[in-house]
Scaffold this active site. Sequence first.
Site, PDB file in Angstrom:
ATOM      1  N   TRP A 131     -18.417 -11.721 -12.599  1.00 38.63           N
ATOM      2  CA  TRP A 131     -18.605 -10.277 -12.407  1.00 38.63           C
ATOM      3  C   TRP A 131     -16.892 -10.099 -13.297  1.00 38.63           C
ATOM      4  O   TRP A 131     -15.889 -10.520 -12.486  1.00 38.63           O
ATOM      5  CB  TRP A 131     -18.919  -9.687 -12.078  1.00 38.63           C
ATOM      6  CG  TRP A 131     -18.652  -8.216 -11.348  1.00 38.63           C
ATOM      7  CD1 TRP A 131     -17.385  -7.420 -11.165  1.00 38.63           C
ATOM      8  CD2 TRP A 131     -19.327  -7.155 -12.123  1.00 38.63           C
ATOM      9  NE1 TRP A 131     -17.091  -6.357 -10.861  1.00 38.63           N
ATOM     10  CE2 TRP A 131     -18.684  -5.302 -11.750  1.00 38.63           C
ATOM     11  CE3 TRP A 131     -20.083  -6.553 -13.061  1.00 38.63           C
ATOM     12  CZ2 TRP A 131     -19.529  -4.823 -11.933  1.00 38.63           C
ATOM     13  CZ3 TRP A 131     -20.843  -5.152 -13.098  1.00 38.63           C
ATOM     14  CH2 TRP A 131     -20.334  -4.127 -12.391  1.00 38.63           C
ATOM     15  N   ASP A 134     -12.741  -3.102 -14.074  1.00 41.35           N
ATOM     16  CA  ASP A 134     -11.828  -2.658 -14.431  1.00 41.35           C
ATOM     17  C   ASP A 134     -10.255  -3.121 -15.186  1.00 41.35           C
ATOM     18  O   ASP A 134     -10.162  -4.675 -14.631  1.00 41.35           O
ATOM     19  CB  ASP A 134     -10.956  -1.441 -13.368  1.00 41.35           C
ATOM     20  CG  ASP A 134     -11.885  -0.667 -12.586  1.00 41.35           C
ATOM     21  OD1 ASP A 134     -12.675  -0.661 -12.734  1.00 41.35           O
ATOM     22  OD2 ASP A 134     -11.071  -0.349 -11.589  1.00 41.35           O
ATOM     23  N   GLN A 150      -9.783  -6.685 -12.642  1.00 37.67           N
ATOM     24  CA  GLN A 150     -11.037  -7.330 -11.315  1.00 37.67           C
ATOM     25  C   GLN A 150     -12.234  -8.221 -12.026  1.00 37.67           C
ATOM     26  O   GLN A 150     -12.873  -8.242 -12.780  1.00 37.67           O
ATOM     27  CB  GLN A 150     -11.830  -5.900 -11.253  1.00 37.67           C
ATOM     28  CG  GLN A 150     -11.355  -4.629 -10.592  1.00 37.67           C
ATOM     29  CD  GLN A 150     -10.540  -5.194  -9.265  1.00 37.67           C
ATOM     30  OE1 GLN A 150     -11.526  -4.389  -8.360  1.00 37.67           O
ATOM     31  NE2 GLN A 150      -9.529  -5.178  -9.030  1.00 37.67           N
ATOM     32  N   TRP A 158     -21.024  -7.488  -8.691  1.00 35.63           N
ATOM     33  CA  TRP A 158     -19.697  -7.001  -8.250  1.00 35.63           C
ATOM     34  C   TRP A 158     -19.945  -7.311  -6.961  1.00 35.63           C
ATOM     35  O   TRP A 158     -20.303  -8.010  -6.422  1.00 35.63           O
ATOM     36  CB  TRP A 158     -19.651  -5.415  -7.646  1.00 35.63           C
ATOM     37  CG  TRP A 158     -18.754  -5.107  -7.999  1.00 35.63           C
ATOM     38  CD1 TRP A 158     -17.682  -4.218  -8.421  1.00 35.63           C
ATOM     39  CD2 TRP A 158     -17.672  -4.756  -6.014  1.00 35.63           C
ATOM     40  NE1 TRP A 158     -16.060  -4.401  -8.026  1.00 35.63           N
ATOM     41  CE2 TRP A 158     -16.915  -4.388  -6.442  1.00 35.63           C
ATOM     42  CE3 TRP A 158     -18.816  -5.162  -4.745  1.00 35.63           C
ATOM     43  CZ2 TRP A 158     -16.468  -3.853  -5.190  1.00 35.63           C
ATOM     44  CZ3 TRP A 158     -17.946  -4.182  -3.724  1.00 35.63           C
ATOM     45  CH2 TRP A 158     -16.741  -4.144  -3.792  1.00 35.63           C
ATOM     46  N   PHE A 190      -8.536  -5.133  -5.097  1.00 28.41           N
ATOM     47  CA  PHE A 190      -8.353  -3.397  -5.683  1.00 28.41           C
ATOM     48  C   PHE A 190      -8.324  -3.517  -7.012  1.00 28.41           C
ATOM     49  O   PHE A 190      -6.454  -3.988  -7.217  1.00 28.41           O
ATOM     50  CB  PHE A 190      -9.541  -2.730  -4.965  1.00 28.41           C
ATOM     51  CG  PHE A 190     -10.276  -2.577  -4.539  1.00 28.41           C
ATOM     52  CD1 PHE A 190     -11.316  -3.476  -4.311  1.00 28.41           C
ATOM     53  CD2 PHE A 190     -11.197  -1.243  -4.248  1.00 28.41           C
ATOM     54  CE1 PHE A 190     -12.135  -3.856  -4.235  1.00 28.41           C
ATOM     55  CE2 PHE A 190     -12.644  -1.075  -3.722  1.00 28.41           C
ATOM     56  CZ  PHE A 190     -13.039  -2.376  -3.407  1.00 28.41           C
ATOM     57  N   ARG A 258      -6.691   4.596  -3.503  1.00 31.71           N
ATOM     58  CA  ARG A 258      -6.634   3.208  -4.691  1.00 31.71           C
ATOM     59  C   ARG A 258      -5.817   3.201  -5.903  1.00 31.71           C
ATOM     60  O   ARG A 258      -5.698   4.661  -5.878  1.00 31.71           O
ATOM     61  CB  ARG A 258      -7.864   1.668  -4.130  1.00 31.71           C
ATOM     62  CG  ARG A 258      -8.328   3.470  -5.000  1.00 31.71           C
ATOM     63  CD  ARG A 258     -10.240   2.700  -4.974  1.00 31.71           C
ATOM     64  NE  ARG A 258     -11.005   3.407  -5.208  1.00 31.71           N
ATOM     65  CZ  ARG A 258     -11.753   4.136  -4.711  1.00 31.71           C
ATOM     66  NH1 ARG A 258     -11.860   3.821  -3.171  1.00 31.71           N
ATOM     67  NH2 ARG A 258     -12.946   4.757  -5.921  1.00 31.71           N
ATOM     68  N   ASP A 259      -5.514   1.728  -6.203  1.00 33.86           N
ATOM     69  CA  ASP A 259      -5.535   1.541  -8.228  1.00 33.86           C
ATOM     70  C   ASP A 259      -3.825   2.622  -8.644  1.00 33.86           C
ATOM     71  O   ASP A 259      -3.664   2.864  -9.139  1.00 33.86           O
ATOM     72  CB  ASP A 259      -6.557   2.661  -8.548  1.00 33.86           C
ATOM     73  CG  ASP A 259      -7.814   2.129  -7.884  1.00 33.86           C
ATOM     74  OD1 ASP A 259      -8.004   1.550  -7.753  1.00 33.86           O
ATOM     75  OD2 ASP A 259      -8.914   3.366  -8.529  1.00 33.86           O
ATOM     76  N   GLU A 303     -10.554   7.936  -9.115  1.00 34.26           N
ATOM     77  CA  GLU A 303     -10.159   6.331  -9.336  1.00 34.26           C
ATOM     78  C   GLU A 303      -9.082   6.052 -10.580  1.00 34.26           C
ATOM     79  O   GLU A 303      -9.314   7.473 -12.368  1.00 34.26           O
ATOM     80  CB  GLU A 303     -10.966   5.321  -9.788  1.00 34.26           C
ATOM     81  CG  GLU A 303     -12.224   5.590  -8.841  1.00 34.26           C
ATOM     82  CD  GLU A 303     -13.467   4.731  -8.855  1.00 34.26           C
ATOM     83  OE1 GLU A 303     -13.956   4.275  -7.430  1.00 34.26           O
ATOM     84  OE2 GLU A 303     -13.851   5.078 -10.423  1.00 34.26           O
TER      85      GLU A 303
HETATM   86  C1  FRU Z   1     -13.348   1.772 -10.551  1.00 34.01           C
HETATM   87  C2  FRU Z   1     -12.750   0.745  -9.135  1.00 34.01           C
HETATM   88  C3  FRU Z   1     -11.627   1.685  -8.169  1.00 34.01           C
HETATM   89  C4  FRU Z   1     -11.148  -0.271  -7.083  1.00 34.01           C
HETATM   90  C5  FRU Z   1     -12.477  -1.195  -8.048  1.00 34.01           C
HETATM   91  C6  FRU Z   1     -12.935  -2.627  -7.275  1.00 34.01           C
HETATM   92  O1  FRU Z   1     -14.037   1.098 -11.094  1.00 34.01           O
HETATM   93  O2  FRU Z   1     -13.685   1.219  -8.141  1.00 34.01           O
HETATM   94  O3  FRU Z   1     -11.516   2.426  -8.369  1.00 34.01           O
HETATM   95  O4  FRU Z   1      -9.787  -0.003  -7.092  1.00 34.01           O
HETATM   96  O5  FRU Z   1     -13.581  -0.253  -9.359  1.00 34.01           O
HETATM   97  O6  FRU Z   1     -13.362  -3.409  -7.676  1.00 34.01           O
END
Ligand code: FRU
Length: 557
Positions: A131, A134, A150, A158, A190, A258-259, A303
């Site tokens: 899978w 991002d 990801q 996921w 993440f 996050r991110d 996000e």
């Molecule tokens: C966005 C998200 C991010 C996170 C990641 C986890 O698609 O939810 O916020 O870091 O995917 O896979």
Amino acid sequence: MHHTALTSLTAALLLAATGALQAQTPAEKTLTVRQRYLNIPVSHAVGRAPLSMQPEGGSVLNVEVRIAEGEPEYWVFKDLSAWQGRRLTLRYGGTQEALDKVFQADTIVGQAALYRERLRPQFHFTTRRGWTNDPNGLVCHNGVYHLYYQHNPYDRDWGNMHWGHAVSRDLVHWEELDDALFPDALGAMFSGSAVVDKDNTSGWGTAQNPPIVYAYTAHGARQTQCMAYSLDGGRTLVKYAGNPVIDSGIRWNSGDTRDPRLLWYAPGKHWVMVLFERGGHSIYTSQDLRNWAWQSHLPGFWECPDLFELPVDGDPSRTKWVMYGASGSYLTGNFDGKTFTPDGPKRHYTAGKIYASQTFSDTPDGRRIQIGWGQIEQPGMPFNCQMQLPTELTLRTTKDGIRLCSRPVTEVEGLLHRQFTAERPLDEAEASAALNAYAAADGLHIHARLHLRYATSAGLILNNEHLVLYDASHDTVNGWFYGLQDPASMALEMDVYIDRTGVEVFLDGGLFSWSAQRRTDGDRSGFRFWGTEISISDLRIDTVDSIWNDRPLTEAR
Ligand code: FRU
């Protein structure tokens, strides 16, 4: 609580204890790593169970896998390069029978059919197995574009978030390498970003070999921000021993922090991290990429932040900053290194099956190049989702004011082969017939200007699904508000990119873009332009090369 309830409670406790006992004695298998890959059969009829991989003298890797007991649906793999010659102990929470089917080999199961699978997108990046969501850590270093992403290497759904890794010299042909970040004691890996720390402000490299620096979120008990660096051109990522560098979940009383998006703020000579924190984007600053100070917060985003400065109409003396979130809504405004101040309302430049787009750091020519996650299902395949086409982002003055535009990078044109050029405007029957001569092509690019004249709505259909549906009375394209640039001429320019499982549509040179899943159920009814007395001018049809044809792929080093 009466007696029978107590009895069933005792029974439940006993059962739980037996379960715990079983959990203490998982299936086990030990091998000496002599070959490149560990091949693992997968079946979605089996629940996910913990698999721990313990290399002798190394740190354990814990993932969750559905190892098939009977006939596997597909095979996934773990690259064993880093563990050559070592004893490797596998412990699995499922059955011994399943674990015994796992084996090492120098090829992956399905190697011969790789990139030739029936529903493998032909000009969008997809991972070999598992899978993807991002894009992460987009950075250009020594002429090589790095696409981390990801990745669940063990399942087409996921989970087990790793950072996958692919490299390219032209943004179009990608070579997938081994995963770059693996789950650890702080959590799953993440999303995050990367920059070249040219002046070695972090001290993680040297003046001669400045590091690529990465910021990512560890998703564990809380979401914390961590750093990593690479001294070998992005191949090996070393996690900073002082992680996490930001642990703000308690302060925000939120599980959503996050991110991290890194950028260099030249006027202030400092680093910036834009971080999604509970319903908005925060700004942090740092001198050394290790110590971060919170500065401000802009609510109303969700996000995957990005923040960058762009010239207006290509004029470097007139710039604006752009802030966006994962959904593709954006603001323009000013940024002083600590606070972003919007100068208008939020707008959309793209919609549909695109999410969590990120732009490259350190492009050699200063282009602002974006890749978005394509939420495109690849039904029945051992891989899932894709990356949308790389696009160049620009700010353009339109009749509506200054707008963010996104259109495929010029490198994509290298994949196109002109098949048809209309010498004059066509009616809908003529244009549909021209397209239907290529309806069976694997990859197609269509350029056209649709003139509505007397029609209040018009569009282009492929296999009974709308690629473009313009509704003049509601002023919408594919359900999204979109005003024609010139309401008197009623013309809409479109560039449509059709791959096996998905489609991307760019309107009026990228003023708005939209993407969708294609149906894969075998409807072959073909193309149809429709609308009362419409005309179609500038029709050009190109086939699109496969990016996987000319293997061996671009050798990046
Ligand atoms: C966005 C998200 C991010 C996170 C990641 C986890 O698609 O939810 O916020 O870091 O995917 O896979």
